[in-house]
Scaffold this motif. Structure first.
Motif, PDB file in Angstrom:
ATOM      1  N   SER A 146     -10.203   2.733  -1.604  1.00 47.36           N
ATOM      2  CA  SER A 146      -9.016   1.733  -1.608  1.00 47.36           C
ATOM      3  C   SER A 146      -9.427   0.461  -2.383  1.00 47.36           C
ATOM      4  O   SER A 146     -10.237   0.076  -2.799  1.00 47.36           O
ATOM      5  CB  SER A 146      -8.322   2.041  -0.394  1.00 47.36           C
ATOM      6  N   ASP A 192       0.893  -1.144  -0.256  1.00 47.81           N
ATOM      7  CA  ASP A 192       0.431  -0.091   0.176  1.00 47.81           C
ATOM      8  C   ASP A 192       1.533   0.973  -0.222  1.00 47.81           C
ATOM      9  O   ASP A 192       2.124   1.641   0.059  1.00 47.81           O
ATOM     10  CB  ASP A 192      -0.913   0.136   1.051  1.00 47.81           C
ATOM     11  N   ASP A 228      -3.261   3.385  -7.090  1.00 48.84           N
ATOM     12  CA  ASP A 228      -2.008   4.072  -6.242  1.00 48.84           C
ATOM     13  C   ASP A 228      -0.619   4.469  -6.260  1.00 48.84           C
ATOM     14  O   ASP A 228      -0.235   5.377  -6.447  1.00 48.84           O
ATOM     15  CB  ASP A 228      -2.702   3.496  -4.621  1.00 48.84           C
ATOM     16  N   LYS A 249      -0.609   8.458   1.511  1.00 53.87           N
ATOM     17  CA  LYS A 249      -2.666   8.672   1.083  1.00 53.87           C
ATOM     18  C   LYS A 249      -2.944   8.952   3.026  1.00 53.87           C
ATOM     19  O   LYS A 249      -4.063   9.675   3.094  1.00 53.87           O
ATOM     20  CB  LYS A 249      -3.412   7.395   0.809  1.00 53.87           C
ATOM     21  N   ARG A 265      -0.258   6.413  -9.516  1.00 54.67           N
ATOM     22  CA  ARG A 265      -1.024   8.023  -9.844  1.00 54.67           C
ATOM     23  C   ARG A 265       0.051   8.560  -8.877  1.00 54.67           C
ATOM     24  O   ARG A 265       0.552   9.536  -8.851  1.00 54.67           O
ATOM     25  CB  ARG A 265      -2.089   7.483  -8.989  1.00 54.67           C
ATOM     26  N   GLY A 266       1.021   7.395  -8.166  1.00 51.75           N
ATOM     27  CA  GLY A 266       1.445   8.121  -6.813  1.00 51.75           C
ATOM     28  C   GLY A 266       2.891   8.704  -6.745  1.00 51.75           C
ATOM     29  O   GLY A 266       3.800   8.678  -6.741  1.00 51.75           O
ATOM     30  N   SER A 307      -6.382  -1.272  -6.623  1.00 52.49           N
ATOM     31  CA  SER A 307      -6.205  -0.850  -5.829  1.00 52.49           C
ATOM     32  C   SER A 307      -4.470  -0.338  -5.733  1.00 52.49           C
ATOM     33  O   SER A 307      -4.480   0.934  -6.065  1.00 52.49           O
ATOM     34  CB  SER A 307      -7.293  -1.056  -4.950  1.00 52.49           C
ATOM     35  N   SER A 308      -4.359  -0.949  -5.156  1.00 48.02           N
ATOM     36  CA  SER A 308      -3.446  -0.872  -4.807  1.00 48.02           C
ATOM     37  C   SER A 308      -1.930  -0.003  -6.115  1.00 48.02           C
ATOM     38  O   SER A 308      -1.292   0.448  -5.642  1.00 48.02           O
ATOM     39  CB  SER A 308      -2.280  -1.156  -3.694  1.00 48.02           C
ATOM     40  N   TYR A 366      -8.254   2.503   5.110  1.00 52.12           N
ATOM     41  CA  TYR A 366      -7.397   2.709   3.430  1.00 52.12           C
ATOM     42  C   TYR A 366      -6.986   1.406   4.311  1.00 52.12           C
ATOM     43  O   TYR A 366      -6.107   0.499   4.985  1.00 52.12           O
ATOM     44  CB  TYR A 366      -6.141   3.814   3.539  1.00 52.12           C
TER      45      TYR A 366
END
Length: 373
Positions: free
Chosen positions: A299, A115, A157, A120, A160-161, A153-154, A276
């Motif tokens: 999440s 994660d 993230d 987040k 995008r992160g 989902s991870s 999350y």
């Protein structure tokens, strides 16, 4: 024989999601590769060596004291590179978000990022963990030949992160074990929370939501809380007393696998209102026993809960309360979700995840060879 080193630090210490992940995957990885792979488990702390008592497995502990604070970081950054060179491993797997920044360039590496809580919800992390993730995670991803993660989902993230190039990231989901045979003999008038007692798990809002329900509804089901002490959480016994929930909430702390299986099988539903989650193992563990779930709409939780869960807004006490009321009072809804639970959980398998991970390891070794040629 392919030689694989593993950062096995999380095999020791208190039980948590990372330990469950590593323990289960290693069992399946090791059992399926007795003729093709050698495994070198690097751990600075004592672990039960009988758990991995196989001819093609070696458990390596450092020959010095490990009692000083921060030794686990020294071990991962200094000892693992040295030991992996001595053992002539082809690759090292770092299963818990951070790798060694000093691994010899001749050795492939895979890092599993579960994660990106530090991006987040940094306020839900201990300061030391936050700083370590901030410093190590992106550097680890850059050095790795392949990054794995546990949910789509991870994956989103991470990309995008800006943590890793999407072409480098592969989803290898968590799994779930076959349910143990459990007799449904205990009182089933309860719902269940399973998780480390820390801010990200959102226990304060859960208790406030439960407290806000009419007495006639609270009287139908009590809340049972299972999980080890984390950090930064409100004093749970004090809060339960202040909310006058002493007769309605039972805190069991850590329990063994047999007790946990019995609780999963007998609960009316599992509640996981986390802020999350990279995956949310208790969700799939509960569903494997045919138990539906009430969980957050953020999440990875909708992805894992699938059609066996009712979703709520983790930041809204009223939304949590409405979800609790619906699950407690609507027998038809619970039964419908319960019918979907086992089939939904069947999407996840430690055995299948181990097979995917073996393919990832072999691909990483080939990629490293290509870089060196």
């Amino acid at each position: 024989m392919i030689r694989i080193g593993v950062d096995a630090r999380h095999l020791s210490g208190s039980s948590n999601g990372i330990q469950t992940y590593l323990l289960n995957l290693l069992h399946h990885l090791i059992k399926s590769t007795k003729d093709t792979h050698e495994w070198f488990l690097y751990c600075p702390y004592s672990i039960d060596k009988t758990v991995f008592n196989y001819e093609h497995v070696k458990i390596i502990n450092p020959p010095i004291s490990t009692k000083f604070i921060g030794f686990h970081i020294v071990f991962s950054q200094i000892f693992i590179p040295i030991l992996s060179l001595i053992d002539r491993v082809d690759m090292v797997w770092f299963p818990a978000n951070r790798s060694s920044l000093f691994l010899p360039k001749s050795i492939a590496q895979v890092v599993s990022i579960h994660d990106v809580v530090w991006k987040k919800y940094p306020e839900t992390m201990k300061c030391t963990s936050l700083k370590l993730d901030e410093f190590f995670m992106m550097r680890s991803a850059k050095l790795a030949d392949i990054v794995t993660t546990v949910s789509h989902s991870s994956f989103d993230d991470i990309v995008r992160g800006g943590v890793s190039d999407p072409n480098k990231v592969i989803v290898v989901s968590n799994g779930v074990n076959e349910p143990n045979p459990v007799e449904k003999k205990i009182d089933r008038s309860f719902f269940l929370f399973v998780g480390t007692l820390e801010p990200r798990k959102n226990l304060t809002r859960l208790l406030q939501a439960y407290d806000s329900l009419p007495l006639s509804i609270k009287g139908k089901m009590k809340l049972v809380i299972v999980g080890g002490k984390g950090w930064g959480e409100v004093n749970l016994p004090d809060m339960i007393t202040q909310l006058d929930l002493t007769e309605r909430v039972e805190v069991l702390g850590c329990v063994d696998d047999t007790v946990l299986a019995t609780l999963y099988a007998n609960a009316q539903f599992l509640v996981m209102p986390s802020l999350y989650e990279g995956f949310g193992l208790p969700l799939v563990e509960a569903m494997a026993y045919g138990t539906p779930v009430l969980t957050a709409n953020n999440s990875s939780m909708p992805e894992v809960a699938g059609n066996a869960g009712l979703l709520i807004d983790a930041l809204d006490v009223k939304s949590i309360a409405d979800g609790l009321q619906e699950m407690i009072t609507n027998n038809e809804l619970r039964e419908r979700l319960a019918k979907n639970s086992k089939l939904n959980a069947a999407r996840y398998s430690w055995d299948e995840s181990a097979k995917k991970l073996i393919a990832v390891f072999e691909k990483a070794i080939d990629l490293r060879k290509d870089k060196l040629s």
